[in-house]
Design an enzyme around this catalytic site. Structure first.
Site, PDB file in Angstrom:
ATOM      1  N   HIS A  83      90.755  10.187  57.901  1.00 35.47           N
ATOM      2  CA  HIS A  83      89.871   9.982  56.747  1.00 35.47           C
ATOM      3  C   HIS A  83      90.411  10.522  55.447  1.00 35.47           C
ATOM      4  CE1 HIS A  83      86.157   8.378  58.557  1.00 35.47           C
ATOM      5  NE2 HIS A  83      86.565   9.009  59.651  1.00 35.47           N
TER       6      HIS A  83
ATOM      7  N   LYS B 111      77.607  10.945  44.955  1.00 37.07           N
ATOM      8  CA  LYS B 111      78.579  11.228  46.013  1.00 37.07           C
ATOM      9  C   LYS B 111      78.869  12.722  45.943  1.00 37.07           C
ATOM     10  CE  LYS B 111      81.282   8.117  44.035  1.00 37.07           C
ATOM     11  NZ  LYS B 111      81.853   7.295  45.076  1.00 37.07           N
ATOM     12  N   ARG B 112      79.568  13.263  46.918  1.00 34.98           N
ATOM     13  CA  ARG B 112      79.933  14.671  46.830  1.00 34.98           C
ATOM     14  C   ARG B 112      80.619  14.927  45.488  1.00 34.98           C
ATOM     15  NH1 ARG B 112      84.049  16.025  50.495  1.00 34.98           N
ATOM     16  NH2 ARG B 112      84.323  13.785  50.742  1.00 34.98           N
TER      17      ARG B 112
ATOM     18  N   LYS C  66      86.997  12.599  42.807  1.00 37.47           N
ATOM     19  CA  LYS C  66      86.024  11.521  42.589  1.00 37.47           C
ATOM     20  C   LYS C  66      85.721  11.348  41.098  1.00 37.47           C
ATOM     21  CE  LYS C  66      83.849  11.927  47.191  1.00 37.47           C
ATOM     22  NZ  LYS C  66      83.691  10.551  47.688  1.00 37.47           N
TER      23      LYS C  66
HETATM   24  C1  PLP Z   1      77.089   6.684  51.642  1.00 40.28           C
HETATM   25  C2  PLP Z   1      76.881   8.119  51.447  1.00 40.28           C
HETATM   26  C3  PLP Z   1      77.958   8.927  51.088  1.00 40.28           C
HETATM   27  C4  PLP Z   1      79.340   8.406  50.831  1.00 40.28           C
HETATM   28  O1  PLP Z   1      79.453   8.055  49.471  1.00 40.28           O
HETATM   29  P1  PLP Z   1      80.885   7.821  48.781  1.00 40.28           P
HETATM   30  O2  PLP Z   1      80.500   7.309  47.439  1.00 40.28           O
HETATM   31  O3  PLP Z   1      81.580   6.785  49.596  1.00 40.28           O
HETATM   32  O4  PLP Z   1      81.569   9.107  48.740  1.00 40.28           O
HETATM   33  C5  PLP Z   1      77.729  10.277  50.903  1.00 40.28           C
HETATM   34  N1  PLP Z   1      76.508  10.811  51.074  1.00 40.28           N
HETATM   35  C6  PLP Z   1      75.442  10.048  51.406  1.00 40.28           C
HETATM   36  C7  PLP Z   1      74.115  10.696  51.546  1.00 40.28           C
HETATM   37  C8  PLP Z   1      75.593   8.687  51.611  1.00 40.28           C
HETATM   38  O5  PLP Z   1      74.533   7.956  51.954  1.00 40.28           O
END
Ligand code: PLP
Length: 807
Positions: free
Chosen positions: A356, A547-548, A553
């Site tokens: 990942h 997102k995190r 990011k």
């Molecule tokens: C889908 C999802 C993620 C992943 O988001 P990315 O934008 O791909 O990093 C992270 N947290 C939650 C709660 C999600 O539903």
């Protein structure tokens, strides 16, 4: 929520819920509180699930079917009631029954705690995969840890992140079944001895018991119910009466407390601080229990351990469970008395490994002394495997000493460490990346030498999301609209969504599509008003980055552009600005100082901009606390614009990007991860791509990147960076962001400056497109129509055929 309806109108389901309420919860309906109704509803529903669950297990057993085992340190499952009701096609019926009892189903659904047993995308992927495995009618078990507190709950105090324990089990968990009979000893430490017959004995210095707790996972239309088996920990001697009687109350419970600490919280995987040893213990704890369970089931059903690869496919979700490779070897060699070569052949044929991340700092490795102290027998096996691996490498052509050092399971540079990615790679017959670009980079960068040695092992499985949760569940209005247009078949097969594409040319349909989006935005605006007290204009562009929080990011890129836009609006109030709402949400790992500072910056920028009447409400900024699955389910359907702006080459795939596009948002993004494949599916005209490619990023890095010159050459960027650095947004602490901004001048690892001008131009392109209302709606519809390929059913189908051999 008291029962006010006519008792004679109650149907059998309503009576069943009352029966559960009285006999399982011990309350009558007058005394029942909303949580009691939630529990009674889930318990009633469970009765039906249990029968299907047992049928699923029996049928798989009778057929001698090969099972899939998905090992993951994280399962970000979120709430289960709405999803389960929808998959069983029972939501209307249960809603009616509860109405007869004077209870509102939607209201109690909102009370269900969000099971946040994961950090982000990797954990959510595991949850989507579990649902798709059941939907595709594949016998599968998910294995993980039942964290008592899971991921922390985030509160924002004065703009700063505060971490609190998530108490998702406070009201108990009506979904789960504790299986006391499925319990295993998991040992740590101690010593290894050999006997005269050459057998090896590991006597652990300490041990805990892993106890299975099962949650049913219901597939679409209730076809199959699979098991998510999460391990909890129990001390072998939970309560020492003699110590208690001596007055040593704490000592009497000390072992139990120590065992419980194993399953207390999920360590954010990018945390750099302590808890390291506990994390390795967690990884071994759940890997060992899972492998023991798999081997026990195999022996019970099939008798002969040597047929394991024909009946079991074990997938490692990243390297967190990689120690399972050594654990299976231990059971095969020490308990089943196979020789090393036979054991290794079985192990390799059984495991698959999903990578990942390529970020070097995120590739797991353990200090050798720690690994050896906790897992002395596994250390021996790692050495033995390494000897085989390096012998094979030496015999291969074109592998020099440098390549040998890169392939080795032991990192010999500096402090010696055990490399978990290499162990997983060596111990698996399949190693997959999660998007085309990521897989290509695996071959050319971190795994280049292992790839040369095993050129057939790396393969791609582009991630997906379950459309049940991420379209049908979170966006019922859009689902109905699509069904009106093309019929309901797409709910069984998301690949039928392209039939929607021609409706992009239908003006009436475009209006209805836009009306659904607007209603979702109104609903989100109400939520934002209720949670942080900010009023939003639902006719503004809802521009969302959730997102995190991580530097790669690039929330910082978005925030700097927000500041630049704010400057522009103030400088040129006469221009025809497009009203915009910038929405942020996300958690920062508790030890990640810069990420926490970026959260504070978002809140400081928001406070300043939202409080400035001179921009006439053209720009609003909001940071919503405690990002989790439930919040994503609210925000995704309401987004017009999806921010997917990572530094190219750093986001393995992303799945948030897929959720948004499926729900009709346009993406502004870099050519990174799955964004590239999203562009291929939705068409380059329906996405806004900007910035450097992964190749250009790598070339710039290699060629000596000088961010200072870049910043000084961009008036807009320099002005925004200097405003932040000089305390314009932090008058209470003018130096708060000085170091963060100096970092951009000095090194700018994530190339925020290099991509800034392209990003700002892309944002103005978004404004231009938004101004063409028909054009925007056409693009939005084409996004929804062309995202069916990203269903996790497609992804799981590929795993099943190409890795597991079960379809
Ligand atoms: C889908 C999802 C993620 C992943 O988001 P990315 O934008 O791909 O990093 C992270 N947290 C939650 C709660 C999600 O539903």
């Amino acid at each position: 929520m008291t029962a006010t309806t006519d008792v004679s109108e109650r149907g059998p389901l309503a009576l069943a819920i009352i029966d559960t309420l009285v006999h399982r919860i011990g309350k009558d309906e007058r005394a029942a509180r909303p949580h009691d109704w939630l529990e009674a509803t889930i318990l009633t529903l469970r009765n039906e699930i249990i029968e299907r669950w047992m049928e699923s297990t029996k049928a798989a057993h009778a057929a001698g079917a090969k099972r899939v085992y998905y090992l993951s340190l994280e399962f970000l499952i979120g709430r289960l009631l709405r999803d389960t009701l929808a998959n069983l096609r029972h939501r209307d019926e249960v809603g009616d029954a509860l109405r007869q009892l004077g209870v509102d189903l939607s209201a109690i659904e909102e009370l269900e705690p969000d099971a946040a047993l994961g950090n982000g995308g990797l954990g959510r992927l595991a949850a989507c995969f579990m649902e798709s495995l059941a939907t595709l009618d594949l016998p599968a078990y998910g294995y993980g840890i039942r964290y008592v507190n899971g991921m922390f709950r985030q509160r924002i105090d004065d703009g700063w992140q505060v971490e609190l324990p998530e108490t998702w089990l406070a009201h108990g968990n009506p979904w789960e079944f504790e299986r006391r009979e499925s319990a295993y000893f998991v040992g740590f430490g101690g010593e290894v001895t050999g006997d005269e017959a050459g057998r090896v004995h590991w006597k652990p210095g300490e041990a805990v018991e892993a106890v299975a707790v099962d949650t049913p996972v219901v597939g679409w239309r209730g076809k199959r119910v699979n098991t998510l088996r999460l391990w909890t920990a129990r001390s072998l001697d939970p309560f020492k009466l003699d110590a208690f009687n001596r007055g040593d109350f704490e000592g009497a419970m000390a072992d139990q407390l120590r065992a419980e600490s194993l399953v207390r919280v999920l360590y954010p995987n990018d945390s750099t601080a302590a808890g390291q040893e506990l994390r390795l213990r967690q990884e071994y704890f759940f890997s060992s229990a899972s492998i023991q369970d798999i081997v026990r089931r195999h022996i019970q059903y099939f008798g002969d351990i040597r047929t394991l690869p024909d009946r079991a496919a074990i997938q490692l979700n990243d390297t967190h469970p990689a120690v399972a490779v050594a654990e299976l070897m231990r059971l095969l060699v020490d308990h089943h008395e196979l020789d090393m070569d036979a054991a290794w052949a079985i192990t390799r044929a059984t495991f698959g490994y999903t990578n990942h991340t390529l970020l070097p700092e995120a590739l797991e490795s353990w200090p050798l002394p720690l690994f050896e102290r906790l897992l002395p027998r596994h250390m021996q096996l790692v050495y033995a495997i390494n000897a085989k691996l390096l012998r094979e490498a030496r015999a291969a052509e074109g592998i020099d000493d440098r390549a040998i050092a890169a392939i080795s399971l032991i990192d010999e540079g500096g402090e010696r460490r055990v490399r978990m990615a290499n162990l997983a790679f060596a111990g698996a017959h399949s190693v997959n990346g999660v998007a085309a670009l990521h897989t290509q980079l695996m071959k050319s960068t971190v795994f280049a030498d292992l790839h040369r040695l095993y050129p057939d092992r790396i393969n791609n499985k582009t991630n997906g999301i379950t459309p049940r949760r991420w379209l049908q569940g979170c966006n019922p209005a859009l689902t109905s609209l699509i069904a009106e247009a093309i019929g309901p078949d797409f709910t069984d097969d998301a690949q039928k969504l392209p039939a929607l594409a021609p409706f992009a040319e239908d003006a009436g349909f475009r209006e209805r599509f836009a009306a659904v989006k607007r209603a979702n935005k109104v609903a989100l605006a109400e939520h934002v008003r209720d949670t942080i007290g900010l009023r939003l204009d639902p006719d503004a562009i809802f521009d969302v980055q959730i997102k995190r929080i991580h530097e790669y990011k690039r929330q910082l890129l978005n925030l700097i552009e927000t500041v630049a836009l704010y400057d522009q609006i103030r400088s040129h109030p006469e221009r025809d600005w497009t009203p915009r709402v910038k929405l942020f949400a996300g958690k920062a790992a508790s030890s990640y100082v810069n990420a926490k500072l970026i959260i504070k910056l978002a809140n400081d920028v928001a406070r300043r901009i939202n409080g400035d009447p001179s921009i006439g409400g053209l720009l609003k900024v909001a940071f919503l606390p405690n990002y989790n699955v439930s919040l994503a389910e609210r925000m995704v359907p309401a987004a017009d614009l999806s921010e997917q702006i990572s530094t190219a080459g750093m986001e393995a795939s992303g799945t948030g990007n897929m959720k948004f596009a499926l729900n009709g948002a346009l993406t502004i993004g870099t050519l990174d991860g799955a964004n590239i494949e999203i562009r291929d599916q939705v068409g380059a005209d329906n996405i806004v791509i900007f910035g450097m490619t992964a190749e250009e990023v790598a070339a710039k890095r290699a060629g000596g990147y000088a961010p200072r010159a870049v910043i000084e050459n961009s008036a807009e960027l320099a002005q925004a960076v200097n405003a932040i650095a000089s305390g314009v947004f932090s008058p209470d602490d003018p130096n708060r962001y000085r170091d963060l901004m100096n970092g951009l001048y000095d090194h700018d690892w994530f190339m925020v400056a290099a991509d800034f001008d392209a990003y700002a131009a892309a944002q103005r392109e978004v404004d231009r497109r938004w101004g063409d209302r028909d054009g925007w709606q056409r693009s939005a519809i084409r996004n929804t129509a062309n995202m069916g390929w990203f269903s996790s059913d497609r992804t799981i189908g590929e795993y099943a055929r190409e890795i597991w051999g079960v379809l």
